[in-house]
Design a protein around this motif. Structure first.
Motif, PDB file in Angstrom:
ATOM      1  N   GLU A  28       0.875  -1.216  -0.070  1.00 20.34           N
ATOM      2  CA  GLU A  28      -0.168  -0.030  -0.018  1.00 20.34           C
ATOM      3  C   GLU A  28       1.026   1.300   0.241  1.00 20.34           C
ATOM      4  O   GLU A  28       0.468   2.357   0.296  1.00 20.34           O
ATOM      5  CB  GLU A  28      -1.029   0.106   1.014  1.00 20.34           C
ATOM      6  N   GLY A  29       2.182   1.028  -0.201  1.00 19.66           N
ATOM      7  CA  GLY A  29       2.905   2.258  -0.217  1.00 19.66           C
ATOM      8  C   GLY A  29       3.635   2.951   0.883  1.00 19.66           C
ATOM      9  O   GLY A  29       4.088   3.990   1.184  1.00 19.66           O
ATOM     10  N   ILE A  30       3.452   1.952   2.066  1.00 16.56           N
ATOM     11  CA  ILE A  30       3.800   2.230   3.504  1.00 16.56           C
ATOM     12  C   ILE A  30       5.199   1.573   3.653  1.00 16.56           C
ATOM     13  O   ILE A  30       5.086   0.486   4.035  1.00 16.56           O
ATOM     14  CB  ILE A  30       2.879   2.106   4.520  1.00 16.56           C
ATOM     15  N   ALA A  31       6.213   2.495   3.569  1.00 14.41           N
ATOM     16  CA  ALA A  31       7.600   1.722   3.742  1.00 14.41           C
ATOM     17  C   ALA A  31       7.709   1.096   5.014  1.00 14.41           C
ATOM     18  O   ALA A  31       7.200   1.472   6.107  1.00 14.41           O
ATOM     19  CB  ALA A  31       8.641   2.982   3.737  1.00 14.41           C
ATOM     20  N   PRO A  32       8.581   0.142   5.417  1.00 13.90           N
ATOM     21  CA  PRO A  32       8.778  -0.535   6.645  1.00 13.90           C
ATOM     22  C   PRO A  32       9.466   0.439   7.585  1.00 13.90           C
ATOM     23  O   PRO A  32      10.331   1.391   7.065  1.00 13.90           O
ATOM     24  CB  PRO A  32       9.941  -1.731   6.298  1.00 13.90           C
ATOM     25  N   GLY A  33       9.284   0.679   8.662  1.00 14.29           N
ATOM     26  CA  GLY A  33       9.599   1.568   9.687  1.00 14.29           C
ATOM     27  C   GLY A  33       8.837   2.709   9.774  1.00 14.29           C
ATOM     28  O   GLY A  33       9.148   3.527  10.510  1.00 14.29           O
ATOM     29  N   ARG A  35       5.978   4.893  11.038  1.00 15.18           N
ATOM     30  CA  ARG A  35       5.305   4.896  12.527  1.00 15.18           C
ATOM     31  C   ARG A  35       3.744   5.018  12.109  1.00 15.18           C
ATOM     32  O   ARG A  35       3.468   5.705  11.110  1.00 15.18           O
ATOM     33  CB  ARG A  35       5.873   6.177  13.200  1.00 15.18           C
ATOM     34  N   PHE A  36       2.924   4.371  12.938  1.00 18.96           N
ATOM     35  CA  PHE A  36       1.525   4.752  12.798  1.00 18.96           C
ATOM     36  C   PHE A  36       1.139   5.893  12.657  1.00 18.96           C
ATOM     37  O   PHE A  36       0.203   6.304  11.636  1.00 18.96           O
ATOM     38  CB  PHE A  36       0.733   3.639  13.719  1.00 18.96           C
ATOM     39  N   ALA A  37       1.645   6.672  13.400  1.00 21.14           N
ATOM     40  CA  ALA A  37       1.008   8.116  13.536  1.00 21.14           C
ATOM     41  C   ALA A  37       1.595   9.031  12.118  1.00 21.14           C
ATOM     42  O   ALA A  37       0.943   9.770  11.820  1.00 21.14           O
ATOM     43  CB  ALA A  37       2.001   8.965  14.631  1.00 21.14           C
ATOM     44  N   ASP A  38       2.649   8.370  11.464  1.00 20.62           N
ATOM     45  CA  ASP A  38       2.914   8.959  10.059  1.00 20.62           C
ATOM     46  C   ASP A  38       2.198   8.593   8.876  1.00 20.62           C
ATOM     47  O   ASP A  38       2.293   8.899   7.828  1.00 20.62           O
ATOM     48  CB  ASP A  38       4.426   8.900   9.743  1.00 20.62           C
ATOM     49  N   ILE A  39       1.366   7.466   8.944  1.00 20.20           N
ATOM     50  CA  ILE A  39       0.406   7.015   8.019  1.00 20.20           C
ATOM     51  C   ILE A  39      -0.662   8.115   7.727  1.00 20.20           C
ATOM     52  O   ILE A  39      -1.222   8.853   8.792  1.00 20.20           O
ATOM     53  CB  ILE A  39      -0.289   5.839   8.311  1.00 20.20           C
ATOM     54  N   PRO A  40      -1.070   8.424   6.481  1.00 16.72           N
ATOM     55  CA  PRO A  40      -1.970   9.454   6.296  1.00 16.72           C
ATOM     56  C   PRO A  40      -3.307   9.071   7.177  1.00 16.72           C
ATOM     57  O   PRO A  40      -3.682   8.206   7.097  1.00 16.72           O
ATOM     58  CB  PRO A  40      -2.131   9.246   4.586  1.00 16.72           C
ATOM     59  N   GLU A  41      -3.857  10.312   7.376  1.00 14.35           N
ATOM     60  CA  GLU A  41      -5.054  10.348   8.157  1.00 14.35           C
ATOM     61  C   GLU A  41      -6.259   9.736   7.674  1.00 14.35           C
ATOM     62  O   GLU A  41      -7.423   9.105   8.003  1.00 14.35           O
ATOM     63  CB  GLU A  41      -5.463  11.672   8.548  1.00 14.35           C
ATOM     64  N   ASP A  42      -6.089   9.877   6.209  1.00 14.43           N
ATOM     65  CA  ASP A  42      -7.157   9.054   5.287  1.00 14.43           C
ATOM     66  C   ASP A  42      -7.190   7.593   5.007  1.00 14.43           C
ATOM     67  O   ASP A  42      -8.029   6.928   4.578  1.00 14.43           O
ATOM     68  CB  ASP A  42      -7.757   9.796   3.886  1.00 14.43           C
ATOM     69  N   TRP A  43      -5.995   7.108   5.777  1.00 13.57           N
ATOM     70  CA  TRP A  43      -5.914   5.656   5.488  1.00 13.57           C
ATOM     71  C   TRP A  43      -6.940   4.889   6.123  1.00 13.57           C
ATOM     72  O   TRP A  43      -7.446   5.226   7.143  1.00 13.57           O
ATOM     73  CB  TRP A  43      -4.600   5.246   5.966  1.00 13.57           C
ATOM     74  N   ARG A  44      -7.146   3.616   5.569  1.00 14.54           N
ATOM     75  CA  ARG A  44      -8.186   2.738   5.996  1.00 14.54           C
ATOM     76  C   ARG A  44      -7.496   1.391   6.281  1.00 14.54           C
ATOM     77  O   ARG A  44      -6.746   0.815   5.673  1.00 14.54           O
ATOM     78  CB  ARG A  44      -9.488   2.494   4.993  1.00 14.54           C
ATOM     79  N   CYS A  45      -8.172   0.603   7.137  1.00 15.82           N
ATOM     80  CA  CYS A  45      -8.011  -0.574   7.356  1.00 15.82           C
ATOM     81  C   CYS A  45      -8.157  -1.337   6.373  1.00 15.82           C
ATOM     82  O   CYS A  45      -9.141  -1.559   5.654  1.00 15.82           O
ATOM     83  CB  CYS A  45      -8.774  -1.424   8.503  1.00 15.82           C
TER      84      CYS A  45
END
Length: 60
Positions: A28-33, A35-45
């Motif tokens: 989903e384009g989220i690199a290893p390492g 942090r959850f806080a750094d995932i975009p706010e509009d991200w969904r489970c």
């Protein structure tokens, strides 16, 4: 005393899917390492499509 910052895991309280900061979510384009806080706010489970607000930090 170690300067290593521990990675956390975050569990969806709706479906139980777990996001591991150390592993990220490369598909989903989220690199290893990442942090959850750094995932975009509009991200969904990716399993049940709820918002980040439905996740809680867990320790195993």
């Amino acid at each position: 005393m170690s300067d290593v910052i521990e990675f956390k895991s975050w569990v969806c309280v709706i479906c139980g899917w777990v996001y591991n900061e150390e592993e990220g979510l490369p598909d989903e384009g989220i690199a290893p390492g990442t942090r959850f806080a750094d995932i975009p706010e509009d991200w969904r489970c990716p399993l049940c499509d709820v918002s980040k607000g439905e996740f809680a930090a867990v320790e195993f």
